[in-house]
Design a protein around this motif. Structure first.
Motif, PDB file in Angstrom:
ATOM      1  N   ILE A   1       0.987  -1.082  -0.095  1.00  0.00           N
ATOM      2  CA  ILE A   1       0.068  -0.030   0.212  1.00  0.00           C
ATOM      3  C   ILE A   1       0.733   1.144   0.023  1.00  0.00           C
ATOM      4  N   PRO A   2       2.036   1.431   0.827  1.00  0.00           N
ATOM      5  CA  PRO A   2       2.645   2.850   0.927  1.00  0.00           C
ATOM      6  C   PRO A   2       3.229   3.173  -0.472  1.00  0.00           C
ATOM      7  N   LEU A   3       3.926   2.333  -1.239  1.00  0.00           N
ATOM      8  CA  LEU A   3       4.378   2.321  -2.635  1.00  0.00           C
ATOM      9  C   LEU A   3       2.890   2.993  -3.337  1.00  0.00           C
ATOM     10  N   MET A   4       2.005   2.009  -3.573  1.00  0.00           N
ATOM     11  CA  MET A   4       0.749   2.421  -4.461  1.00  0.00           C
ATOM     12  C   MET A   4       0.372   3.984  -3.936  1.00  0.00           C
ATOM     13  N   VAL A   5       0.149   4.174  -2.613  1.00  0.00           N
ATOM     14  CA  VAL A   5      -0.574   5.539  -2.368  1.00  0.00           C
ATOM     15  C   VAL A   5       0.585   6.659  -2.734  1.00  0.00           C
ATOM     16  N   ARG A   6       1.861   6.429  -2.716  1.00  0.00           N
ATOM     17  CA  ARG A   6       2.774   7.550  -2.971  1.00  0.00           C
ATOM     18  C   ARG A   6       2.693   7.676  -4.391  1.00  0.00           C
TER      19      ARG A   6
END
Lengths: 334, 566
Positions: free
Chosen positions: B444-449
């Motif tokens: 999720i962090p990579l995607m949101v960023r």
């Protein structure tokens, strides 16, 4: 008819436009003119529904639209950068609003085809925005708004991304379309020439407040405030010392101006105000020559035809102008 | 309709936020709280028993020392190798530079458990190099490649990717006229590199070193597969403690790892925010490669560069070659004596052999689909609405970036080893769903960023134009936002899928017999001496490598397309 009634618009927590009152007539070409940051785009975005007004009412044909969502206002807008949808073709861009409102295929085809013809971009219907020139992109942006048949079209500095020649051509094009289709246009610009040439009426804005509203000629010839006088066209400030020799009484309580093109060089006819000045600098501009003249109490700009004989730097001359050419803006904006 | 009324759009947003709130509370905050409770309040009361037991255990103390030592040595060796690579790629004239670039870029596609397996195929007891060495020195220990030395070796050659990505770009941006100025003052190119270029690279080298430090402190696959029986690092220690049922000690250790990681992460942010050395030049001179004039030095530099090429290329080439070799040849020969497609056919036709690959494909698909839905919703919400809700959403979804996977895994095990209200009475440990849920938070962090950055790149007037044409929020999303985001959505999907296919840390802790993923299968293959299993795992590594390569090339193509548009 569009009416702003005591409208306050806040932007980023600051009151950008306080107590706005304007009435714009049906079918009128109305321009908001002013320097960067004066609030003209904010007013436009408020009318479009992208920025809420914090007080007052915005009435369109006697209906308050202040709380209506942007997508329900039926107000077309042409953005400064056109905001064309880069992944859609020209005809898909133009058809976007019709498709969103579930218009039938046959009608979409007919209306899109018609507006592409009228705006002169029918031959580019299958192209993507990145394949078009600046002028063509601008026509697509206009066509995309006009196809919805809006009674009001907002234009936010739509010509600022075009080169000078194209800007003049597109100016005429916009005016032609507006006359032909009869929509009310509210046009935002900081370019006074554009405003003067296009508008039925102009509102000159400064720091969120309206300085003067009027026809282009009135704004130019009878500026009501010092800001309007200096912002529209050019103006030489006159001092009592300058005109001492004319015997003219200048009221020093209000600033007094004369436009460079109203000043003549040579022997003053009877009744003209006059003063003596030397040539400080001369700039040849093709059809015109601009002289910077040193008078007793400061510099005056004078614009004369390029066909007249050139004056030598340092030479002394008489400058004169009729008393009617003197501008005395007296109103102050609170 | 007025803005104050509850539109279907707002209702949908409310439901979306509720679902995300449940996910974040149940599978992020609650497990973290459980780690804290397990570490400090094991029986409902504050207790430092776990800390005392950890301090008393010589194995734990040794694992902490090992971790600190391996991490420190790795930072040094990675920098030595990485800076050398960057120098021979960009600064000095070295022949066959494209070949060097190809070899030095392999850590970008060959990492984690796949890379460790690859190095194992070269250096382990049945590895290529060991077989060659045994021919010359029959008396040597075939298990020579083990312990801290093996871990540092693999760390060194799998973590130089950051140098190729970041340091190389920074070096290219240096104003070359500063080097020419130094040369005009009588300084040799090599001296100029050390005294002019390297100091200018200090900020990027520091940021890169912190990334390497973070990676080696959290390293799990390398110590687990190469450490041998007596070598533990903090991660493998945590795994052992969980295996022994000492959740309190495991929780405290993972908390320690989390705290250290957080400090390094904040330090890295600080380094980033300070920025690099700013060139004062208005027109920068581009970098030009310099020849090394001293012949001996030149020969040594060339030799070292080619030795590195061999080190980087060997695990990949050996794995590919032996993946086509019959089992007997894998065990016996230094070079494959015959070729066969049997192992590939087995992976795609034999249910047992396909199992881990199929599991990983299914787990990654499930996790990526959920993560993408959550991230897309969150990124749009964060971008369009400012306020406490958006800020909390952003903060919560970035937590897994800093949180070591191990700590999340320990927390999830501790929180869901019994029925819980948050999971509607279900016990997740031992079931299928715990692993894909953890995978969701990993990506999720990579995607949101990335989605957030892509949204920020879309002209806000485009959405306003859609509104002024009367399009509803859903229509605008479907016809404007989604198509404009499509390339980035494709990219993050592929990158996340790629990461999850070879995921190791969470997998080892949370898998069960019904969903054993590739990472665990590769580890088992490396430990077991089952010959078929080695052959199958070679096929897995080749498939992972191929998939990574496709993703990287697609990303590169996409990047080129996007920059071409502007």
């Amino acid at each position: 008819m569009i009416r702003f009634e005591d409208v306050d618009i806040a932007y980023d927590g600051m009151l950008a436009v306080p107590g706005l009152n304007i009435t714009i007539e049906e079918g009128e070409f109305f321009t908001l003119l002013g320097p960067s940051g004066c609030g003209k785009t904010t007013i436009l975005r408020c009318l479009a529904g992208f920025v809420p007004n914090s007080a007052g009412r915005i009435m369109v044909r006697d209906r308050d639209i202040s709380r209506l969502e942007a997508e329900r206002r039926g107000v077309g807008i042409v953005f400064q950068n056109y905001a064309l949808f880069p992944h859609l073709t020209v005809s898909e861009n133009v058809a976007f609003g019709l498709r969103a409102s579930r218009t039938g295929n046959a009608e979409v085809r007919q209306r899109v085809g018609d507006i592409l013809e009228r705006t002169g971009i029918a031959e580019h219907a299958g192209k993507r925005p990145s394949e078009l020139s600046g002028g063509q992109q601008q026509r697509v942006a206009i066509a995309r708004s006009l196809v919805m048949g809006p009674s009001i079209l907002l234009m936010d500095e739509p010509l600022s991304n075009l080169d000078v020649k194209l800007r003049v051509a597109m100016r005429n094009e916009i005016k032609r379309l507006q006359r032909q289709l009869g929509f009310t246009t509210i046009y935002v610009t900081h370019d006074q020439e554009e405003a003067l040439s296009l508008s039925d009426r102009i509102a000159v804005l400064n720091r969120g407040r309206i300085e003067q509203v009027g026809a282009p000629e009135a704004i130019y010839d009878r500026p009501e405030t010092e800001f309007v006088c200096r912002f529209i066209g050019e103006a030489n400030r006159l001092t009592p010392t300058m005109l001492g020799s004319s015997g003219a009484a200048i009221n020093t309580d209000t600033p007094t101006f004369v436009r460079p093109e109203h000043v003549r060089i040579g022997v003053p006819p009877a009744g003209h105000l006059h003063l003596s000045a030397s040539v400080e600098d001369a700039v040849f501009l093709g059809p015109l020559v601009r002289y910077s003249m040193k008078a007793a109490d400061g510099l005056l700009d004078v614009i004369v035809s390029g066909a007249e004989a050139r004056l030598a730097i340092g030479s002394q001359h008489m400058l004169h102008f009729p008393a009617e050419a003197v501008l005395r803006p007296q109103r102050t904006v609170q | 309709m007025t803005r104050t009324a509850l539109s279907p759009n707002k209702l949908l947003q409310g439901v979306g936020l509720l679902i995300i709130a449940w996910l974040v509370i149940a599978f992020l905050y609650y497990p973290i709280a459980h780690v804290l409770i397990a570490a400090f309040f094991p029986e409902g009361q504050l207790s430092l028993g776990a800390a005392e037991r950890l301090a008393d255990s010589s194995r734990v103390t040794r694992s902490l020392w090992n971790t600190a030592l391996v991490a420190a040595v790795t930072v040094v060796t990675v920098n030595v190798v990485g800076i050398f690579q960057v120098a021979v790629l960009e600064f000095f004239k070295v022949r066959f530079a494209p070949l060097l670039l190809l070899a030095f870029s392999t850590p970008l596609v060959f990492s984690s458990v796949a890379a460790v397996s690859g190095y194992n195929f070269v250096y382990s007891s049945h590895g290529f190099l060991t077989k060659l060495l045994l021919m010359v020195f029959p008396e040597m220990d075939p298990n020579w490649f083990t312990g801290g030395m093996a871990v540092v070796f693999v760390h060194t050659f799998t973590m130089t990717g950051y140098h190729i990505l970041f340091v190389r770009i920074a070096l290219r941006r240096i104003d070359f006229s500063t080097v020419e100025a130094a040369q005009s003052l009588g300084v040799s190119p090599a001296r100029a590199f050390i005294s002019i270029v390297l100091p200018m690279l200090v900020p990027v080298l520091l940021a890169t070193s912190l990334l390497v430090l973070l990676g080696s402190l959290n390293s799990f696959a390398a110590p687990a597969m190469l450490g041998g029986r007596d070598f533990y690092m903090i991660s493998s220690m945590i795994q052992a403690l969980v295996g022994l049922g000492r959740t309190d000690m495991a929780a405290l250790l993972s908390l320690l790892l989390g705290a250290v990681s957080l400090v390094i992460f904040l330090w890295m942010k600080h380094v980033e925010s300070r920025g690099g050395t700013v060139s004062t030049a208005k027109t920068q001179a581009p970098l030009r490669k310099t020849a090394i004039r001293n012949r001996v030095t030149n020969a040594i530099v060339h030799a070292l560069a080619y030795i590195l090429v061999v080190i980087y290329a060997a695990p990949i080439l050996i794995t590919i070659a032996f993946s086509f070799a019959p089992v007997e040849s894998i065990i016996r020969d230094a070079f494959p004596s015959a070729f066969t497609l049997d192992h590939y056919i087995a992976v795609f036709s034999n249910a047992r052999a396909f199992g881990p690959l199929g599991n990983s494909l299914m787990l990654a698909t499930l996790a990526v689909a959920v993560a993408l839905a959550v991230s897309l919703f969150a990124a749009i919400r964060i971008r369009s609405t400012k306020g406490v809700v958006s800020d909390s959403l952003e903060f919560s979804l970035f937590i897994p970036w800093v949180l070591p996977g191990m700590m999340l895994a320990v927390g999830l095990i501790s929180a869901y080893s019994g029925p819980s209200l948050l999971t509607f009475g279900q016990t997740l440990v031992g079931g299928y769903w715990l692993l894909p849920i953890a995978y969701v938070f990993l990506v999720i962090p990579l995607m949101v960023r990335m989605l957030g950055a892509a949204l920020a790149g879309i002209d806000p007037n485009i959405n306003d134009a859609g509104r002024s044409l009367g399009a509803s929020a859903f229509y605008r999303f479907r016809r404007l936002t989604a198509p404009l985001l499509a390339p980035v959505i494709a990219l993050v999907t592929a990158m996340s899928f790629n990461d999850l296919l070879s995921e190791y840390t969470l997998s080892v802790f949370l898998y069960n017999i019904n969903n054993m993923p590739l990472g665990v299968a590769l580890q088992n293959a490396a430990r077991a001496d089952g010959q078929d299993q080695i052959a199958i795992s070679m096929v897995y590594v080749v498939l992972l490598l191929t998939f990574s390569l496709i993703v990287i090339l697609a990303a590169d193509r996409l990047g080129a397309d996007r920059s071409g548009q502007r």
